[in-house]
Design a protein around this motif. Sequence first.
Motif, PDB file in Angstrom:
ATOM      1  N   LEU A   1      12.643  28.087  78.308  1.00 30.89           N
ATOM      2  CA  LEU A   1      12.945  28.737  77.583  1.00 30.89           C
ATOM      3  C   LEU A   1      14.398  28.201  77.229  1.00 30.89           C
ATOM      4  N   PHE A   2      14.379  29.152  75.759  1.00 27.06           N
ATOM      5  CA  PHE A   2      15.509  27.969  74.693  1.00 27.06           C
ATOM      6  C   PHE A   2      16.848  28.651  74.951  1.00 27.06           C
ATOM      7  N   VAL A   3      17.557  27.753  75.199  1.00 22.07           N
ATOM      8  CA  VAL A   3      18.758  28.193  75.105  1.00 22.07           C
ATOM      9  C   VAL A   3      19.506  28.245  73.534  1.00 22.07           C
ATOM     10  N   ALA A   4      20.165  29.112  72.867  1.00 16.49           N
ATOM     11  CA  ALA A   4      21.143  29.144  71.643  1.00 16.49           C
ATOM     12  C   ALA A   4      22.132  29.216  72.273  1.00 16.49           C
ATOM     13  N   ASP A   5      23.166  28.075  72.546  1.00 18.40           N
ATOM     14  CA  ASP A   5      24.632  28.922  72.621  1.00 18.40           C
ATOM     15  C   ASP A   5      25.559  28.780  71.854  1.00 18.40           C
ATOM     16  N   HIS A   6      25.067  28.455  70.991  1.00 20.83           N
ATOM     17  CA  HIS A   6      26.194  27.679  69.845  1.00 20.83           C
ATOM     18  C   HIS A   6      26.052  29.215  69.062  1.00 20.83           C
ATOM     19  N   LEU A   7      25.716  29.950  69.612  1.00 19.58           N
ATOM     20  CA  LEU A   7      25.836  31.607  68.450  1.00 19.58           C
ATOM     21  C   LEU A   7      27.223  32.286  69.335  1.00 19.58           C
ATOM     22  N   ARG A   8      28.047  32.593  69.189  1.00 16.55           N
ATOM     23  CA  ARG A   8      28.772  34.424  69.912  1.00 16.55           C
ATOM     24  C   ARG A   8      28.217  35.749  69.170  1.00 16.55           C
ATOM     25  N   ILE A   9      28.017  36.296  70.213  1.00 16.34           N
ATOM     26  CA  ILE A   9      27.637  37.677  69.769  1.00 16.34           C
ATOM     27  C   ILE A   9      28.165  38.627  70.523  1.00 16.34           C
ATOM     28  N   PRO A  10      29.243  39.033  69.368  1.00 12.86           N
ATOM     29  CA  PRO A  10      29.834  40.360  69.893  1.00 12.86           C
ATOM     30  C   PRO A  10      29.526  41.815  70.820  1.00 12.86           C
ATOM     31  N   THR A  11      30.360  42.279  71.209  1.00 10.10           N
ATOM     32  CA  THR A  11      29.847  44.068  72.045  1.00 10.10           C
ATOM     33  C   THR A  11      29.118  44.668  70.542  1.00 10.10           C
ATOM     34  N   ASP A  12      29.680  44.178  69.807  1.00  7.36           N
ATOM     35  CA  ASP A  12      29.502  45.203  68.244  1.00  7.36           C
ATOM     36  C   ASP A  12      28.528  43.853  67.473  1.00  7.36           C
ATOM     37  N   LEU A  13      27.262  43.825  66.851  1.00 10.28           N
ATOM     38  CA  LEU A  13      26.588  43.536  66.652  1.00 10.28           C
ATOM     39  C   LEU A  13      27.192  43.281  65.110  1.00 10.28           C
ATOM     40  N   ARG A  14      27.197  44.561  64.563  1.00  9.13           N
ATOM     41  CA  ARG A  14      27.538  45.011  63.642  1.00  9.13           C
ATOM     42  C   ARG A  14      29.278  43.711  63.247  1.00  9.13           C
ATOM     43  N   LYS A  15      29.931  43.431  63.948  1.00 11.89           N
ATOM     44  CA  LYS A  15      31.153  42.300  63.699  1.00 11.89           C
ATOM     45  C   LYS A  15      30.295  41.204  63.716  1.00 11.89           C
ATOM     46  N   MET A  16      29.772  41.248  63.801  1.00 13.04           N
ATOM     47  CA  MET A  16      29.423  39.043  64.397  1.00 13.04           C
ATOM     48  C   MET A  16      29.038  38.796  62.737  1.00 13.04           C
ATOM     49  N   ASP A  17      30.082  37.759  63.040  1.00 12.15           N
ATOM     50  CA  ASP A  17      30.423  36.270  62.378  1.00 12.15           C
ATOM     51  C   ASP A  17      29.367  36.425  61.216  1.00 12.15           C
ATOM     52  N   TYR A  18      29.782  35.855  60.025  1.00 11.61           N
ATOM     53  CA  TYR A  18      28.744  36.146  58.926  1.00 11.61           C
ATOM     54  C   TYR A  18      27.084  34.612  59.288  1.00 11.61           C
ATOM     55  N   GLN A  19      28.156  33.488  59.811  1.00 14.64           N
ATOM     56  CA  GLN A  19      27.262  32.426  59.885  1.00 14.64           C
ATOM     57  C   GLN A  19      26.930  32.449  61.333  1.00 14.64           C
ATOM     58  N   ASP A  20      26.843  32.926  61.713  1.00 12.32           N
ATOM     59  CA  ASP A  20      26.315  32.747  63.707  1.00 12.32           C
ATOM     60  C   ASP A  20      24.971  34.317  62.988  1.00 12.32           C
ATOM     61  N   LYS A  21      25.561  35.169  62.004  1.00 10.40           N
ATOM     62  CA  LYS A  21      24.109  36.682  62.003  1.00 10.40           C
ATOM     63  C   LYS A  21      23.733  35.571  60.883  1.00 10.40           C
ATOM     64  N   GLU A  22      23.887  34.331  60.773  1.00 10.92           N
ATOM     65  CA  GLU A  22      22.760  33.596  59.390  1.00 10.92           C
ATOM     66  C   GLU A  22      21.818  32.810  60.641  1.00 10.92           C
ATOM     67  N   ARG A  23      22.543  32.159  61.275  1.00  5.83           N
ATOM     68  CA  ARG A  23      21.794  31.599  62.766  1.00  5.83           C
ATOM     69  C   ARG A  23      20.969  32.664  63.473  1.00  5.83           C
ATOM     70  N   PHE A  24      21.256  33.649  63.169  1.00  4.49           N
ATOM     71  CA  PHE A  24      20.776  34.473  64.499  1.00  4.49           C
ATOM     72  C   PHE A  24      19.061  35.386  64.069  1.00  4.49           C
ATOM     73  N   GLU A  25      19.106  35.034  62.794  1.00  3.17           N
ATOM     74  CA  GLU A  25      18.384  36.039  61.827  1.00  3.17           C
ATOM     75  C   GLU A  25      17.561  34.741  61.439  1.00  3.17           C
ATOM     76  N   LYS A  26      17.752  33.395  61.619  1.00  2.00           N
ATOM     77  CA  LYS A  26      16.890  32.402  60.986  1.00  2.00           C
ATOM     78  C   LYS A  26      15.871  32.173  62.300  1.00  2.00           C
ATOM     79  N   ILE A  27      16.464  32.180  63.864  1.00  2.00           N
ATOM     80  CA  ILE A  27      16.221  32.182  64.790  1.00  2.00           C
ATOM     81  C   ILE A  27      14.778  33.138  64.984  1.00  2.00           C
TER      82      ILE A  27
END
Length: 421
Positions: free
Chosen positions: A122-148
Amino acid sequence: MASLKSFASVDRFVTEIASPATLRPAYILLGDEVFLYDRCRKAVLATLAPEDTRDFCLHDLDLAETSIFEVLDRAQTPSLMAPFQVLFVRNLKTLYGRGSKKEEFAAIDAYFRAPNPQALLLFVADHLRIPTDLRKMDYQDKERFEKIRETLGDWCGTVELARVDENDAIKWVTTTAESRNIKFDPDAARELVDSLGADMMLIASEFEKLLLYVSGPAAQPIEGVIPTEARSAQWRDPRISSEAPRTSPETNTTPLTKNRVTLGDVETMVLAAKQRSLYELTDAISAKDRPRALLLLHGLLNASDGGEDAAIGHLYMLARTFRQMLIISEKNVRDPRAIWQVLWQGFRMPPFAAEDLIKQARRYKSRRELTRAIRLVARADLELRSSPANKLLVLERLILDLSTEPKPTPYDPTHQFAMEL
């Protein structure tokens, strides 16, 4: 409990790990929503790591201290003491730091081509902050999210630990209370969620406190003592006689428990709910809405156990709020996320109030107006500590002064002449 949209990803994960046929060799827990992470962890422990073997099968590892090669080696090596291995691997972000990490990802690829069926990673990626609406995700978090997802998504299941939607949080409060035979009034549930900024860990903690409060023995009125409601009514309305009806034990039919959480219970027990009322008061003050400010003042005092005797505490919070606005104004803060950089630990407001306080601070045109407000509060504090004849009048005068545009200082030519000299 009916499935809620905000809990769907976690519910799906819990269902998958319950059956060997659907269990995947690894999962990525994406997001920093601690409440949902806690649900995932508890489900894993209950299903795959029984208490009698937990010391031998559960591993909490940190990639900042343990290399991915060692983690994979542990996962591949069967345990002699337990039939199944569970490995929680924190600090996944170290895999995406500087450097190409070709060797690390090659080792991961090699492991998942022939994973150990008796181990779960179980890999824990708690350095990301995911908002309720994924469309409002911070650009940097979105890049990290996609890379993972691009690098580990083919081998691992993904569980999105996004912020819980406010409406789902309210439904969780009411349905969970019903499952424990306690009614949670809808307006009380909304106030609880709103005042805590839909932070589910805080909500769950205050929720338990409220359930204990309403399911415990109710306080019995003492003979000859005027109830709090009657005392507060005396200073609210002078037409009410000081000879309030006294409670008699013979007529007291209060049940031992009420098993119901009301809006008043939330306002009494949850500190953030009291603070919320205070921020509504400062909003009316900054908007120069005198009638609303006075109504909110009375509501704040009515909700206080001590009535007007709690006035000094309210003045302290008012002064604190105006000091926060002064710093926000001086630092020209426009984004709520920047507040944590200018306000130090212990001097920050609750998350739900950040945006409102920025808006309120911008209504003041200069530093002088905010320092004037702080001086007015300090003067009222001194007056209250001098035992005035009527504390309510002191508070009402303060609110009226704070809600009034300051008069411009009249021009005095003698001052100009003195400056020139």
